[in-house]
Design a protein around this motif. Structure first.
Motif, PDB file in Angstrom:
ATOM      1  N   GLY A  14      37.105   8.126   0.506  1.00 38.22           N
ATOM      2  CA  GLY A  14      37.626   9.341   0.269  1.00 38.22           C
ATOM      3  C   GLY A  14      37.643  10.033  -0.893  1.00 38.22           C
ATOM      4  O   GLY A  14      37.655  11.076  -1.148  1.00 38.22           O
ATOM      5  N   LEU A  15      38.170   8.779  -1.971  1.00 41.85           N
ATOM      6  CA  LEU A  15      38.344   9.256  -3.332  1.00 41.85           C
ATOM      7  C   LEU A  15      37.524   8.235  -4.193  1.00 41.85           C
ATOM      8  O   LEU A  15      37.733   7.101  -3.867  1.00 41.85           O
ATOM      9  CB  LEU A  15      39.805   9.162  -3.720  1.00 41.85           C
ATOM     10  CG  LEU A  15      40.611  10.506  -3.265  1.00 41.85           C
ATOM     11  CD1 LEU A  15      42.075  10.161  -3.513  1.00 41.85           C
ATOM     12  CD2 LEU A  15      40.303  11.806  -3.851  1.00 41.85           C
ATOM     13  N   SER A  16      37.227   8.506  -5.491  1.00 39.69           N
ATOM     14  CA  SER A  16      36.828   7.547  -6.370  1.00 39.69           C
ATOM     15  C   SER A  16      37.875   8.143  -7.660  1.00 39.69           C
ATOM     16  O   SER A  16      38.133   9.062  -7.891  1.00 39.69           O
ATOM     17  CB  SER A  16      35.666   7.874  -6.920  1.00 39.69           C
ATOM     18  OG  SER A  16      34.675   7.370  -5.892  1.00 39.69           O
ATOM     19  N   ASP A  60      32.184  18.727 -10.155  1.00 39.03           N
ATOM     20  CA  ASP A  60      33.288  18.393  -8.958  1.00 39.03           C
ATOM     21  C   ASP A  60      34.577  18.887  -9.190  1.00 39.03           C
ATOM     22  O   ASP A  60      34.926  19.296 -10.561  1.00 39.03           O
ATOM     23  CB  ASP A  60      33.412  16.738  -8.571  1.00 39.03           C
ATOM     24  CG  ASP A  60      34.096  16.580  -7.175  1.00 39.03           C
ATOM     25  OD1 ASP A  60      34.154  17.276  -6.463  1.00 39.03           O
ATOM     26  OD2 ASP A  60      34.631  15.326  -7.354  1.00 39.03           O
ATOM     27  N   VAL A  62      38.558  18.161  -9.243  1.00 33.41           N
ATOM     28  CA  VAL A  62      39.190  16.975  -9.315  1.00 33.41           C
ATOM     29  C   VAL A  62      40.848  17.123  -9.694  1.00 33.41           C
ATOM     30  O   VAL A  62      41.112  18.030 -10.028  1.00 33.41           O
ATOM     31  CB  VAL A  62      38.633  16.072 -10.634  1.00 33.41           C
ATOM     32  CG1 VAL A  62      37.158  15.789 -10.438  1.00 33.41           C
ATOM     33  CG2 VAL A  62      38.924  16.635 -11.883  1.00 33.41           C
ATOM     34  N   SER A  82      40.377  11.756 -10.372  1.00 38.48           N
ATOM     35  CA  SER A  82      40.524  11.291  -8.932  1.00 38.48           C
ATOM     36  C   SER A  82      39.375  12.493  -8.510  1.00 38.48           C
ATOM     37  O   SER A  82      39.632  13.558  -8.587  1.00 38.48           O
ATOM     38  CB  SER A  82      41.603  11.505  -8.109  1.00 38.48           C
ATOM     39  OG  SER A  82      42.512  10.717  -8.634  1.00 38.48           O
ATOM     40  N   CYS A  83      38.066  12.035  -8.110  1.00 30.83           N
ATOM     41  CA  CYS A  83      37.118  12.944  -7.842  1.00 30.83           C
ATOM     42  C   CYS A  83      36.763  12.497  -6.290  1.00 30.83           C
ATOM     43  O   CYS A  83      37.496  11.788  -5.673  1.00 30.83           O
ATOM     44  CB  CYS A  83      35.672  13.002  -8.539  1.00 30.83           C
ATOM     45  SG  CYS A  83      35.039  11.195  -8.755  1.00 30.83           S
ATOM     46  N   HIS A  84      35.809  13.416  -5.763  1.00 31.14           N
ATOM     47  CA  HIS A  84      35.369  12.981  -4.205  1.00 31.14           C
ATOM     48  C   HIS A  84      34.926  11.679  -4.285  1.00 31.14           C
ATOM     49  O   HIS A  84      34.374  11.280  -5.334  1.00 31.14           O
ATOM     50  CB  HIS A  84      34.674  14.084  -3.681  1.00 31.14           C
ATOM     51  CG  HIS A  84      35.368  15.485  -3.532  1.00 31.14           C
ATOM     52  ND1 HIS A  84      35.164  16.554  -4.260  1.00 31.14           N
ATOM     53  CD2 HIS A  84      35.806  15.553  -2.485  1.00 31.14           C
ATOM     54  CE1 HIS A  84      35.960  17.439  -3.742  1.00 31.14           C
ATOM     55  NE2 HIS A  84      36.528  17.207  -2.553  1.00 31.14           N
ATOM     56  N   GLY A  85      34.972  10.892  -3.248  1.00 32.26           N
ATOM     57  CA  GLY A  85      34.501   9.604  -3.045  1.00 32.26           C
ATOM     58  C   GLY A  85      32.978   9.413  -2.917  1.00 32.26           C
ATOM     59  O   GLY A  85      32.470   8.478  -2.174  1.00 32.26           O
ATOM     60  N   GLY A  86      32.185  10.224  -3.707  1.00 28.61           N
ATOM     61  CA  GLY A  86      30.473   9.715  -3.538  1.00 28.61           C
ATOM     62  C   GLY A  86      30.171   8.869  -4.808  1.00 28.61           C
ATOM     63  O   GLY A  86      30.667   8.984  -6.078  1.00 28.61           O
TER      64      GLY A  86
END
Ligand code: GDP
Length: 448
Positions: A14-16, A60, A62, A82-86
């Motif tokens: 979900g998040l990184s 991204d 964030v 906190s960015c999208h979890g890729g």
């Protein structure tokens, strides 16, 4: 030096979260983040939505959070993105921070900085490690207590008492010719004994922790057809052993691990313990007896729908010196077993078929192994390094007491107490060598 790392697992999710700590954090964040205000003008503990931009292109959108020194985990200025979890994306954001001057953080570096900034003792840092690896409620409660400093406080209070005793003795032993009144040794025996008790109490947390961390070698015993295989399958949640109506068909010792509440039981389903002439079964029975001897916990199964047999009595006799729980199985059938025969404390009425009654097993195991661990009164499960330091200190205090009792000079007592104190201060980190500190933080993950 400003450090940066991906703090979340490097899997799609979900998040990184990418974390950065050090003097340059806010400047670097200003260079890569476009939002309503620059990160360097944000207050601590605030966050902001915006974009991470590289050479004019958005990487991204964030949420960026700012923690200002000294009110951050490390004590330094810290930024969390906190960015999208890729996986690719998180690595690109990290790469960008590194291009801007941050260094990749080695394992445990954030927590090491917190330790070096005096925000955590070594044992508190180990509490952080334990929180991450906790597998159940008891381990978590212990880890939180350690993280909050309960162990360091305990150790400190023992260390302070040792310093007081030493101080009292040192005044006397350093200047034996001066006109100083004799050291007051009337309480020495009692004081040292009390310290020994307190250190032993701390040490007891190691064996208890081992039960939780490493699991319990458990033997399921009982005569054929009482429901051992059914019980094992019920605990495992699927059919593993062959269940049959004819007696004596479970031949091998089958090993499986199963989680029961906070506990991992390393189970061995055993061939029924009974006299047998069948050679193949004999091998199984031998294995079962050996397993029984090596086990730390015995679950002894009886069939409550039948009367107690001689074999049941033999089994009771065989297990009496082992930690055991009696399971009166088949509670769903009319009872024929004379329960009066069992005067045991650890006894459960269960149905292996339906699972009824088994929900009480975890609490019974906890009570059998004397594990408390409620959140009001957390037990602290110390690790191997902590055990080794406490037992070193304990050895020296025991020597001090022996020296005192043998009537040798009080100098010897002071020397032993100093050694004990060293061991305790190495434990909390106040006198730990760089090697000890490095070794400890290498066990952390990157980004923690
Ligand atoms: P083992 O020889 O001790 O391993 O016994 P098994 O697990 O093979 O079970 C023997 C028989 O008892 C099988 O027919 C099971 O279905 C039955 N059995 C086991 N547990 C229960 C129970 O809780 N209730 C009832 N009614 N039958 C059970």
């Amino acid at each position: 030096m400003t450090i940066a790392a991906i703090s979340t697992p490097v899997y799609p999710g979900g998040l990184s979260v990418i974390r950065m700590s050090g003097e340059e954090s806010l400047r670097i964040a200003d260079n890569i983040f476009v939002g309503r205000t620059a990160p360097s003008s944000m207050s601590g503990y605030t966050c902001q939505y915006g974009k991470i931009v590289r050479q004019g292109r958005t990487l991204d959108d964030v949420i960026l959070t700012v923690f200002r020194s000294p009110h951050s985990y490390t004590g330094e200025d810290t930024v969390e993105i906190s960015c999208h979890g890729g996986v690719y994306l998180a690595r690109e954001v990290l790469k960008l921070l590194i291009e801007q001057g941050a260094e990749p953080a080695p394992a445990g570096e954030f927590t090491k900085r917190a330790f070096l900034a005096g925000k955590l003792s070594l044992t508190q840092a180990e509490g952080v490690l334990d929180i991450i690896s906790a597998n159940g409620e008891r381990e978590l409660v212990s880890a939180r207590a350690m993280r909050e400093g309960n162990l360091s406080k305990n150790i400190h209070s023992v260390a302070e008492d040792m310093v007081k005793i030493s101080g009292n003795l040192a005044a006397w032993s350093d200047y034996p010719d001066e006109d100083i009144p004799d050291a007051d040794t009337s309480h020495l025996d009692g004081d040292l004994s009390e310290i020994i008790n307190r250190l032993e109490e701390i040490l007891s947390g190691y064996d208890k922790g081992k039960i939780l961390r490493q699991g319990i070698d458990t033997a399921i015993v009982g005569r054929p057809n009482v429901g051992k295989s059914t019980l094992m399958n019920q605990l495992l949640g699927y059919r593993r052993s062959i269940v049959t109506e004819s007696a004596g068909t479970t031949r091998d010792v089958i090993e499986e691990s199963v989680r029961v509440g906070d506990f991992v039981l390393r189970l061995s389903d055993t061939a029924g313990i009974r006299d047998t002439v069948d050679p193949i079964e004999c091998i199984g029975v031998d294995l079962a007896t050996q397993k029984l001897e090596n086990s730390e916990l015995v679950l002894a199964v009886f069939d409550s729908s039948e009367e107690l047999t001689d074999t049941d009595r033999e089994i009771l006799e065989k297990i009496k010196n082992k930690p055991h729980i009696l399971l009166l199985n088949k509670s769903d059938l009319p009872e024929k077993l004379d329960e009066e025969y069992f005067s045991e404390e650890y006894i459960l009425s269960v149905s292996a078929n339906t699972g009824e009654g088994l929900e009480k097993l975890p609490e019974m195991i906890a009570s059998l192994f004397k594990l408390g661990g409620s959140s009001d009164n957390a037990e602290i499960y110390i690790n191997e390094r902590q055990r080794s330091q406490v037992s070193k200190a304990l050895g020296f205090v025991k020597n001090a007491l022996a020296e005192y009792r043998s009537g040798i000079t009080l100098d010897a007592v002071t020397v032993c107490l100093d050694e004990a104190l060293n061991a305790l201060l190495e434990l909390t980190g106040e006198r730990a060598t760089e090697a000890v500190v490095n070794n400890l933080f290498e066990r952390f993950c990157v980004g923690k």
